[in-house]
Design an enzyme around this catalytic site. Structure first.
Site, PDB file in Angstrom:
ATOM      1  N   THR A 234       0.792  -1.233   0.000  1.00 43.92           N
ATOM      2  CA  THR A 234       0.000   0.000   0.000  1.00 43.92           C
ATOM      3  C   THR A 234       0.824   1.283   0.000  1.00 43.92           C
ATOM      4  O   THR A 234       0.277   2.345  -0.294  1.00 43.92           O
ATOM      5  CB  THR A 234      -0.927   0.026   1.233  1.00 43.92           C
ATOM      6  OG1 THR A 234      -0.122  -0.125   2.426  1.00 43.92           O
ATOM      7  CG2 THR A 234      -1.951  -1.093   1.188  1.00 43.92           C
TER       8      THR A 234
ATOM      9  N   PHE B 216       0.838   4.143   9.076  1.00 39.15           N
ATOM     10  CA  PHE B 216       1.127   5.167   8.063  1.00 39.15           C
ATOM     11  C   PHE B 216       1.677   4.561   6.770  1.00 39.15           C
ATOM     12  O   PHE B 216       2.282   5.261   5.964  1.00 39.15           O
ATOM     13  CB  PHE B 216       2.141   6.176   8.634  1.00 39.15           C
ATOM     14  CG  PHE B 216       3.289   5.500   9.338  1.00 39.15           C
ATOM     15  CD1 PHE B 216       4.392   5.062   8.640  1.00 39.15           C
ATOM     16  CD2 PHE B 216       3.237   5.286  10.706  1.00 39.15           C
ATOM     17  CE1 PHE B 216       5.437   4.413   9.279  1.00 39.15           C
ATOM     18  CE2 PHE B 216       4.287   4.645  11.367  1.00 39.15           C
ATOM     19  CZ  PHE B 216       5.383   4.210  10.652  1.00 39.15           C
ATOM     20  N   TYR B 217       1.468   3.265   6.544  1.00 36.30           N
ATOM     21  CA  TYR B 217       1.993   2.603   5.347  1.00 36.30           C
ATOM     22  C   TYR B 217       1.074   2.827   4.144  1.00 36.30           C
ATOM     23  O   TYR B 217       0.562   1.895   3.533  1.00 36.30           O
ATOM     24  CB  TYR B 217       2.138   1.099   5.583  1.00 36.30           C
ATOM     25  CG  TYR B 217       3.334   0.689   6.406  1.00 36.30           C
ATOM     26  CD1 TYR B 217       4.308   1.601   6.804  1.00 36.30           C
ATOM     27  CD2 TYR B 217       3.508  -0.641   6.785  1.00 36.30           C
ATOM     28  CE1 TYR B 217       5.395   1.201   7.562  1.00 36.30           C
ATOM     29  CE2 TYR B 217       4.601  -1.049   7.534  1.00 36.30           C
ATOM     30  CZ  TYR B 217       5.531  -0.125   7.928  1.00 36.30           C
ATOM     31  OH  TYR B 217       6.616  -0.534   8.673  1.00 36.30           O
ATOM     32  N   GLY B 218       0.850   4.077   3.829  1.00 33.19           N
ATOM     33  CA  GLY B 218       0.046   4.400   2.663  1.00 33.19           C
ATOM     34  C   GLY B 218       0.612   5.619   1.973  1.00 33.19           C
ATOM     35  O   GLY B 218       1.430   6.352   2.537  1.00 33.19           O
TER      36      GLY B 218
ATOM     37  N   LYS C 121       3.068  -0.952  13.352  1.00 31.35           N
ATOM     38  CA  LYS C 121       3.898   0.179  13.786  1.00 31.35           C
ATOM     39  C   LYS C 121       3.079   1.460  13.741  1.00 31.35           C
ATOM     40  O   LYS C 121       2.290   1.681  12.823  1.00 31.35           O
ATOM     41  CB  LYS C 121       5.127   0.329  12.882  1.00 31.35           C
ATOM     42  CG  LYS C 121       6.224  -0.642  13.240  1.00 31.35           C
ATOM     43  CD  LYS C 121       7.574  -0.209  12.720  1.00 31.35           C
ATOM     44  CE  LYS C 121       7.686  -0.414  11.230  1.00 31.35           C
ATOM     45  NZ  LYS C 121       7.598  -1.819  10.847  1.00 31.35           N
TER      46      LYS C 121
END
Length: 340
Positions: free
Chosen positions: A29, A64-66, A96
């Site tokens: 993502t 926040f992996y986007g 995380k």
């Protein structure tokens, strides 16, 4: 395909058996165009399905992996468990968070931000899956580490997470955090081109304290697979384009380690990726390589790397390569918060 190699987590999760190779979900993502759901789902299922009964797949996601630090990763994970509820109990989900999100994300280990982060993660998971383990992505130098860990203990006692992890911390910080509450896992970067002195210290300290080491980027963010032969092979918008090690001059110099490892892999009839994963796995029973994959075939290949047994001679040969190659370029463009 079935996988044999398993291990256990540490601290309060020491009774949980996981596959020796974990699965990172970040690059599903954290791209301008997220990978289609079904492709992601098949990649996740492939690793889980290969494990022995009673063993969980360690999945690693991020708040926040986007693209533009959106919560896209969590939303994809929620959709996966909604569609495949049978996989909830077969997986151990680590997420995380703990950053102050802005133009430049910064560590924020304050009680208010940790609570915000954990509650947002649970909100986006929509009750589909427990937050098995939470870890702050970086150690905040402006907040007492002990205070941050105590806040996570409060959130755990409220039922908002089950286990506490740490990430990108020094051996000393790991010891301090563990003194407040048993740490189940610590996540650091480990690979044949990222095996710094402090990584060795963290691995040794974690073994002493009974903590699992989640070794992220064991394939050097794909570089050590040999599939990326020039900087142009990295897609536009991919954050690796900003990393110092992937800049053109450094790239050409660093490719020497890929050539050396590829030669060893060929002699053992395994892929370069599997060789790197097997080497990281050999650093200790408590060390769990965390490669990322968005393809079922690649997930199976990565997981099989944990079953490869390297002889003492193999390890010595790889260690000679690791010692001989002077890797050019830092791991990140912003080094300030590493080994916090």
């Amino acid at each position: 395909m079935s996988i044999r190699a398993t291990t256990s987590l540490g601290g309060t999760a020491s009774n949980i058996t996981v596959g020796k190779v974990a699965h990172g979900l970040m690059m599903m993502t954290w791209t301008p165009e997220p990978v289609p759901d079904e492709q992601c789902f098949e990649a996740i299922k492939a690793g889980v399905d290969a494990l022995p009964p009673g063993t969980k797949m360690f999945l690693n996601g991020g708040e926040f992996y986007g693209h533009n630090l959106a919560t896209t990763n969590l939303e994809m994970i929620a959709r996966f468990f909604e569609k495949y509820p049978d996989y909830v109990d077969k997986t151990f989900l680590s997420v995380k968070g703990g950053l102050k999100l802005g133009a430049v994300p910064l560590p924020d280990g304050s009680p208010a931000n940790l609570r915000r982060s954990v509650e947002l993660i649970n909100e986006k998971l929509r009750g589909t899956k427990r937050l098995d383990l939470f870890e702050s992505a970086r150690v905040d130098p402006n907040v007492s580490l002990e205070e941050s860990i105590r806040t996570l203990v409060e959130l755990k006692n409220e039922g908002k997470l089950d286990h506490i992890g740490m990430s990108e911390c020094s051996a000393d910080s790991l010891r301090r955090g563990n003194a407040v509450h048993p740490i189940a896992a610590v996540e650091i970067e480990v690979s044949p081109w990222a095996y710094e002195g402090e990584a060795k210290n963290v691995i040794a300290t974690a073994e002493e304290l009974g903590i699992a080491v989640i070794a992220y980027s064991p394939l050097g963010r794909g570089f050590l697979t040999g599939q990326i032969k020039r900087p142009e092979d990295i897609p536009e918008g991919d954050f690796r384009r900003s990393l110092p090690r992937f800049q053109e001059d450094n790239f050409k110099h660093n490719f020497a380690i890929v050539d050396a490892l590829t030669a060893i892999a060929r002699s053992k009839n395994v892929t370069s990726a599997q060789l790197s994963i097997a080497w990281v796995a050999s650093l200790g029973k408590h060390v769990i390589p965390l490669p990322g994959s968005s393809h079922a075939k690649r997930t199976r290949e990565n997981c099989a790397g944990g079953d490869i047994e390297l002889s003492a001679e193999d390890i010595a040969e790889i260690n000679r390569v690791v010692s001989a190659v002077d890797v050019k370029g830092d791991r990140y463009a912003h080094q300030a918060y590493l080994w916090g």
